[in-house]
Design an enzyme around this catalytic site. Sequence first.
Site, PDB file in Angstrom:
ATOM      1  N   ASP A  38       0.801  -1.248   0.000  1.00 20.60           N
ATOM      2  CA  ASP A  38       0.000   0.000   0.000  1.00 20.60           C
ATOM      3  C   ASP A  38       0.827   1.288   0.000  1.00 20.60           C
ATOM      4  O   ASP A  38       0.474   2.260   0.685  1.00 20.60           O
ATOM      5  CB  ASP A  38      -0.967   0.000   1.193  1.00 20.60           C
ATOM      6  CG  ASP A  38      -1.930  -1.182   1.163  1.00 20.60           C
ATOM      7  OD1 ASP A  38      -1.886  -1.952   0.195  1.00 20.60           O
ATOM      8  OD2 ASP A  38      -2.712  -1.338   2.121  1.00 20.60           O
ATOM      9  N   GLU A  86      -4.560  -0.749  -1.211  1.00 14.88           N
ATOM     10  CA  GLU A  86      -5.870  -0.886  -0.568  1.00 14.88           C
ATOM     11  C   GLU A  86      -6.838  -0.137  -1.467  1.00 14.88           C
ATOM     12  O   GLU A  86      -6.732   1.092  -1.613  1.00 14.88           O
ATOM     13  CB  GLU A  86      -5.854  -0.327   0.862  1.00 14.88           C
ATOM     14  CG  GLU A  86      -7.162  -0.640   1.597  1.00 14.88           C
ATOM     15  CD  GLU A  86      -7.116  -0.295   3.092  1.00 14.88           C
ATOM     16  OE1 GLU A  86      -6.016  -0.059   3.624  1.00 14.88           O
ATOM     17  OE2 GLU A  86      -8.191  -0.275   3.704  1.00 14.88           O
ATOM     18  N   LYS A 143      -6.480  -4.806  -3.018  1.00 13.04           N
ATOM     19  CA  LYS A 143      -7.020  -5.573  -1.890  1.00 13.04           C
ATOM     20  C   LYS A 143      -8.110  -4.784  -1.167  1.00 13.04           C
ATOM     21  O   LYS A 143      -7.902  -3.628  -0.809  1.00 13.04           O
ATOM     22  CB  LYS A 143      -5.886  -5.984  -0.943  1.00 13.04           C
ATOM     23  CG  LYS A 143      -5.135  -4.831  -0.303  1.00 13.04           C
ATOM     24  CD  LYS A 143      -3.952  -5.402   0.446  1.00 13.04           C
ATOM     25  CE  LYS A 143      -3.358  -4.555   1.508  1.00 13.04           C
ATOM     26  NZ  LYS A 143      -4.152  -3.581   2.201  1.00 13.04           N
ATOM     27  N   LYS A 146      -7.466  -5.202   4.875  1.00 13.27           N
ATOM     28  CA  LYS A 146      -6.164  -4.765   5.358  1.00 13.27           C
ATOM     29  C   LYS A 146      -5.088  -5.774   4.959  1.00 13.27           C
ATOM     30  O   LYS A 146      -3.954  -5.401   4.669  1.00 13.27           O
ATOM     31  CB  LYS A 146      -6.195  -4.570   6.881  1.00 13.27           C
ATOM     32  CG  LYS A 146      -7.221  -3.538   7.365  1.00 13.27           C
ATOM     33  CD  LYS A 146      -7.035  -2.174   6.719  1.00 13.27           C
ATOM     34  CE  LYS A 146      -8.040  -1.153   7.269  1.00 13.27           C
ATOM     35  NZ  LYS A 146      -8.083   0.058   6.420  1.00 13.27           N
ATOM     36  N   VAL A 171       3.208   0.320   4.209  1.00 10.41           N
ATOM     37  CA  VAL A 171       2.488   1.039   5.266  1.00 10.41           C
ATOM     38  C   VAL A 171       1.077   0.491   5.420  1.00 10.41           C
ATOM     39  O   VAL A 171       0.513  -0.048   4.481  1.00 10.41           O
ATOM     40  CB  VAL A 171       2.422   2.546   4.939  1.00 10.41           C
ATOM     41  CG1 VAL A 171       3.816   3.138   4.901  1.00 10.41           C
ATOM     42  CG2 VAL A 171       1.709   2.840   3.609  1.00 10.41           C
ATOM     43  N   THR A 172       0.502   0.708   6.624  1.00 13.66           N
ATOM     44  CA  THR A 172       1.201   1.086   7.828  1.00 13.66           C
ATOM     45  C   THR A 172       1.616  -0.183   8.576  1.00 13.66           C
ATOM     46  O   THR A 172       0.977  -1.234   8.427  1.00 13.66           O
ATOM     47  CB  THR A 172       0.323   1.970   8.764  1.00 13.66           C
ATOM     48  OG1 THR A 172      -0.840   1.219   9.151  1.00 13.66           O
ATOM     49  CG2 THR A 172      -0.098   3.248   8.074  1.00 13.66           C
ATOM     50  N   CYS A 176      -1.953  -2.679   7.756  1.00 16.74           N
ATOM     51  CA  CYS A 176      -1.942  -3.563   6.595  1.00 16.74           C
ATOM     52  C   CYS A 176      -0.694  -4.440   6.512  1.00 16.74           C
ATOM     53  O   CYS A 176      -0.751  -5.559   5.997  1.00 16.74           O
ATOM     54  CB  CYS A 176      -2.122  -2.750   5.324  1.00 16.74           C
ATOM     55  SG  CYS A 176      -3.794  -2.080   5.211  1.00 16.74           S
ATOM     56  N   GLN A 216       8.892 -14.525  20.777  1.00 19.45           N
ATOM     57  CA  GLN A 216       8.534 -15.948  20.928  1.00 19.45           C
ATOM     58  C   GLN A 216       9.175 -16.797  19.831  1.00 19.45           C
ATOM     59  O   GLN A 216       8.541 -17.685  19.258  1.00 19.45           O
ATOM     60  CB  GLN A 216       7.016 -16.124  20.910  1.00 19.45           C
ATOM     61  CG  GLN A 216       6.281 -15.286  21.959  1.00 19.45           C
ATOM     62  CD  GLN A 216       4.799 -15.542  21.956  1.00 19.45           C
ATOM     63  OE1 GLN A 216       4.366 -16.672  22.177  1.00 19.45           O
ATOM     64  NE2 GLN A 216       4.021 -14.501  21.691  1.00 19.45           N
TER      65      GLN A 216
HETATM   66  N1  TIU Z   1      -2.652   0.187   4.368  1.00 18.69           N
HETATM   67  C1  TIU Z   1      -3.089   0.373   5.602  1.00 18.69           C
HETATM   68  O1  TIU Z   1      -2.355   0.185   6.574  1.00 18.69           O
HETATM   69  N2  TIU Z   1      -4.389   0.860   5.762  1.00 18.69           N
HETATM   70  C2  TIU Z   1      -4.811   1.630   6.830  1.00 18.69           C
HETATM   71  O2  TIU Z   1      -5.975   2.005   6.901  1.00 18.69           O
HETATM   72  N3  TIU Z   1      -3.861   1.990   7.746  1.00 18.69           N
HETATM   73  C3  TIU Z   1      -4.011   2.838   8.795  1.00 18.69           C
HETATM   74  O3  TIU Z   1      -3.080   2.951   9.593  1.00 18.69           O
HETATM   75  N4  TIU Z   1      -5.126   3.541   8.918  1.00 18.69           N
END
Ligand code: TIU
Length: 237
Positions: A38, A86, A143, A146, A171-172, A176, A216
């Site tokens: 993303d 996304e 996609k 997430k 990210v993030t 995701c 772990q």
């Molecule tokens: N790609 C992704 O992480 N989608 C999100 O909505 N991330 C947020 O941190 N909001």
Amino acid sequence: MNTGPATRQPASRTLRIERALPFPYEFDIARTALVLIDMQRDFIEPGGFGETLGNDVSLLEAIVPATRRALHAWRQAGGLVVHTREAHLADLSDCPPAKRNRGNPTLRIGDEGPMGRILVAGEPGNRIIDALAPLDGEIVIDKPGKGAFYATGLHERLQQRGITHLLFGGVTTEVCVQTSMREANDRGYDGLLLEDCTESYFPAFKAATLDMVRAQGGIVGWTAPSTELLAVLHRPS
Ligand code: TIU
């Protein structure tokens, strides 16, 4: 059309990142994909989904140079590259109301924003940033969730290519990226998160995610700085 270095099937070559955590990470380039999650304008530039949720998006830009170096080195090595976005269909039929209605954003998914409709496929904001733009022959996954594996067919496409190991960036970190790593883990992949190629709007969440992944005995996978990947890619075989 498939052209350029992205489509070359690399020769089998096993590499080992000694300084990966929680222990060395071994992978065969021919069976490994770099998965960039993303890296689209919606999250990295002002006016997109990330900002409508109330986040300071400027933090995320910092990972672009390291991610670009890792992408370039991986392409040079002939490795498979997967980009995700996304993204929802224009009619939002793949966006559950629970997702659209959550929280109190200034603009909701599907609303018209400064970069077009928020999180809708084909809109300017949904484009992967220019610095990391996909090449012909690289896999690009839209996609609706997430995670990169939910409702995308990604697992099947990776299986067709014999992929067993995944290097993650994007990210993030805790949303995701971590979701995708966990989905990959449950499907039997060995995943490594490139520490400086991922970022969160919340630095503490990034740090916690890195810890969670490698805790772990690598319950979710491995982590390593991208410089360690570059070092093994550039080492003569
Ligand atoms: N790609 C992704 O992480 N989608 C999100 O909505 N991330 C947020 O941190 N909001």
